[in-house]
Design an enzyme around this catalytic site. Structure first.
Site, PDB file in Angstrom:
ATOM      1  N   ASP A  15       2.989   5.704  -1.305  1.00  0.00           N
ATOM      2  CA  ASP A  15       1.845   6.123  -0.483  1.00  0.00           C
ATOM      3  C   ASP A  15       0.878   4.946  -0.452  1.00  0.00           C
ATOM      4  OD1 ASP A  15       0.018   7.838   0.920  1.00  0.00           O
ATOM      5  OD2 ASP A  15      -1.052   8.246  -0.939  1.00  0.00           O
ATOM      6  N   SER A  16      -0.151   5.072   0.372  1.00  0.00           N
ATOM      7  CA  SER A  16      -1.195   4.050   0.370  1.00  0.00           C
ATOM      8  C   SER A  16      -2.005   4.098  -0.925  1.00  0.00           C
ATOM      9  CB  SER A  16      -2.141   4.287   1.553  1.00  0.00           C
ATOM     10  OG  SER A  16      -2.669   5.601   1.469  1.00  0.00           O
ATOM     11  N   TYR A  47      -4.592   3.649   5.094  1.00  0.00           N
ATOM     12  CA  TYR A  47      -3.642   3.363   6.166  1.00  0.00           C
ATOM     13  C   TYR A  47      -4.084   4.042   7.475  1.00  0.00           C
ATOM     14  CZ  TYR A  47       0.357   1.604   3.283  1.00  0.00           C
ATOM     15  OH  TYR A  47       1.203   0.878   2.492  1.00  0.00           O
ATOM     16  N   CYS A  78       3.607   9.951   2.368  1.00  0.00           N
ATOM     17  CA  CYS A  78       2.423   9.584   3.129  1.00  0.00           C
ATOM     18  C   CYS A  78       2.698   9.975   4.575  1.00  0.00           C
ATOM     19  CB  CYS A  78       2.217   8.076   3.012  1.00  0.00           C
ATOM     20  SG  CYS A  78       0.886   7.436   4.035  1.00  0.00           S
ATOM     21  N   ASN A  79       1.889  10.866   5.124  1.00  0.00           N
ATOM     22  CA  ASN A  79       2.103  11.288   6.509  1.00  0.00           C
ATOM     23  C   ASN A  79       1.921  10.129   7.468  1.00  0.00           C
ATOM     24  OD1 ASN A  79       1.144  13.853   4.979  1.00  0.00           O
ATOM     25  ND2 ASN A  79       2.077  14.612   6.849  1.00  0.00           N
ATOM     26  N   THR A  80       0.933   9.265   7.168  1.00  0.00           N
ATOM     27  CA  THR A  80       0.634   8.146   8.061  1.00  0.00           C
ATOM     28  C   THR A  80       1.819   7.183   8.125  1.00  0.00           C
ATOM     29  OG1 THR A  80      -1.670   8.376   7.394  1.00  0.00           O
ATOM     30  CG2 THR A  80      -1.054   6.338   8.517  1.00  0.00           C
ATOM     31  N   GLU A 157      -9.563   9.106  -3.574  1.00  0.00           N
ATOM     32  CA  GLU A 157      -9.322   7.864  -4.319  1.00  0.00           C
ATOM     33  C   GLU A 157     -10.398   7.649  -5.387  1.00  0.00           C
ATOM     34  OE1 GLU A 157      -6.844   5.299  -4.106  1.00  0.00           O
ATOM     35  OE2 GLU A 157      -5.762   6.849  -3.007  1.00  0.00           O
ATOM     36  N   CYS A 189      -2.084  15.327   5.276  1.00  0.00           N
ATOM     37  CA  CYS A 189      -2.268  14.045   4.581  1.00  0.00           C
ATOM     38  C   CYS A 189      -2.072  14.359   3.106  1.00  0.00           C
ATOM     39  CB  CYS A 189      -3.669  13.498   4.847  1.00  0.00           C
ATOM     40  SG  CYS A 189      -4.142  12.131   3.762  1.00  0.00           S
ATOM     41  N   THR A 190      -1.311  13.516   2.417  1.00  0.00           N
ATOM     42  CA  THR A 190      -0.942  13.860   1.034  1.00  0.00           C
ATOM     43  C   THR A 190      -2.121  13.742   0.058  1.00  0.00           C
ATOM     44  OG1 THR A 190      -0.103  11.601   0.749  1.00  0.00           O
ATOM     45  CG2 THR A 190       1.491  13.321   1.338  1.00  0.00           C
TER      46      THR A 190
HETATM   47  N1  DGL Z   1      -1.976   9.800   2.050  1.00  0.00           N
HETATM   48  C1  DGL Z   1      -1.785   9.304   3.338  1.00  0.00           C
HETATM   49  C2  DGL Z   1      -1.255  10.325   4.304  1.00  0.00           C
HETATM   50  O1  DGL Z   1      -0.589  11.246   3.896  1.00  0.00           O
HETATM   51  C3  DGL Z   1      -2.741   8.390   4.014  1.00  0.00           C
HETATM   52  C4  DGL Z   1      -4.044   8.072   3.501  1.00  0.00           C
HETATM   53  C5  DGL Z   1      -4.574   6.793   4.126  1.00  0.00           C
HETATM   54  O2  DGL Z   1      -4.273   5.750   3.547  1.00  0.00           O
HETATM   55  O3  DGL Z   1      -5.245   6.849   5.160  1.00  0.00           O
HETATM   56  O4  DGL Z   1      -1.464  10.219   5.486  1.00  0.00           O
END
Ligand code: DGL
Length: 281
Positions: A15-16, A47, A78-80, A157, A189-190
């Site tokens: 993930d990010s 991200y 990570c969804n992104t 975070e 978003c995770t």
């Molecule tokens: N946790 C990430 C997701 O599921 C992205 C968070 C991010 O870095 O913007 O989209």
């Protein structure tokens, strides 16, 4: 691998940042015999507001690192990154299975009673083809309302899960969805599952909150079973979990303990021309 293997598989997860730990904890719960390698790309977080092409390059570098670490499957937690890169990763690394995240539109559409569903996610997740295709496939007769939530990833975070500033951000982001009368809310978003208690307080008991992490962990199990790993290899043994970040290892170790109750050493990774390498101490 064709024959049944009793060796413990290693599962790569990335993930990010710390968000993917909401998926990691579910994988560890459902597959307690498996080793894991987790990469947090905190040098590049968030991200969500970045161009998809840039996120794709990060995802490729991380996947290449995890494959060098000998993982049997890569979970894009990570969804992104899934929206930006999942198809690309599968083409680029055809010998390794990838499991990605997608907003849980399908279950939400199946469960809604009033036909109004909210999805919260990052801007990049909504821009990808993945989200458009989810709407096309599953949301024909249901109103699905996408909503971005600036600041929530950063709050998770920072460990600011239960502070008035984060509650204000959550209220502001959910207000339009509540006004529209949603009865299902998809966490797309995770990072957001770590805010679930706060989110549930804000939406109240009339709105069901859906986190896809348990379904993703079930998919990881199916993939490993399909690759020939035995039930014993997946469920029994003393697993080894290793953690890397491209950011500050001490900060990530603190988040690990706060968010998922794990005490572990965290190693630093450095980006070099699109590739990741472990920092030598
Ligand atoms: N946790 C990430 C997701 O599921 C992205 C968070 C991010 O870095 O913007 O989209």
């Amino acid at each position: 691998m064709s024959a049944t293997s009793s060796r413990d598989p290693r599962i790569g997860v990335f993930d990010s940042g710390v968000g993917g730990l909401s998926v990691w904890r579910e994988i560890v719960r459902q597959l307690p015999g498996c080793d894991t390698v987790y990469v947090a790309d905190q040098a590049h977080i968030p991200y969500g507001p970045r161009p998809l092409e840039e996120v794709r390059q990060f995802a490729e570098g991380i996947a290449a690192f995890l494959i060098r670490e000998g993982v049997a499957v890569v979970v894009v937690a990570c969804n992104t990154a899934s929206a930006a890169a999942l198809h690309h990763l599968r083409r680029r690394f055809p010998d390794i299975p990838f499991v990605g995240m997608e907003p849980a539109v399908k279950p939400a559409v199946q469960r809604t009673r009033n036909g109004t569903v909210g999805v919260i996610a990052t801007p990049a997740t909504f821009q990808g083809e993945l989200f458009a295709s989810l709407l096309e496939r599953f949301a024909q007769n249901v109103r699905v309302i996408p909503q971005v939530c600036p600041g929530l990833v950063e709050a998770v975070e920072a460990g600011a899960l239960e502070v008035p500033e984060t509650e204000a951000l959550v209220r502001r982001c959910l207000e339009p969805l509540l006004e529209a009368g949603i009865d299902e809310l998809v966490l797309g978003c995770t990072h957001y599952p770590f805010l679930r208690p706060l989110i549930e307080r804000v939406v109240g008991p009339g709105v069901e909150v859906i986190d896809p992490a348990p379904a993703v962990a079930r998919q990881v199990r199916r993939v490993l079973e399909g690759a020939g790993y035995s039930e014993a290899a997946l469920s029994v043994g003393i697993p080894r979990h290793v953690f890397f970040t491209t950011g500050d290892p001490a900060q990530f170790a603190g988040a690990l303990s706060r968010l998922v109750g794990v005490t572990a050493k965290v190693d630093r990774l450095m980006w070099e021309d699109g590739n990741l390498r472990a920092e030598r101490k």
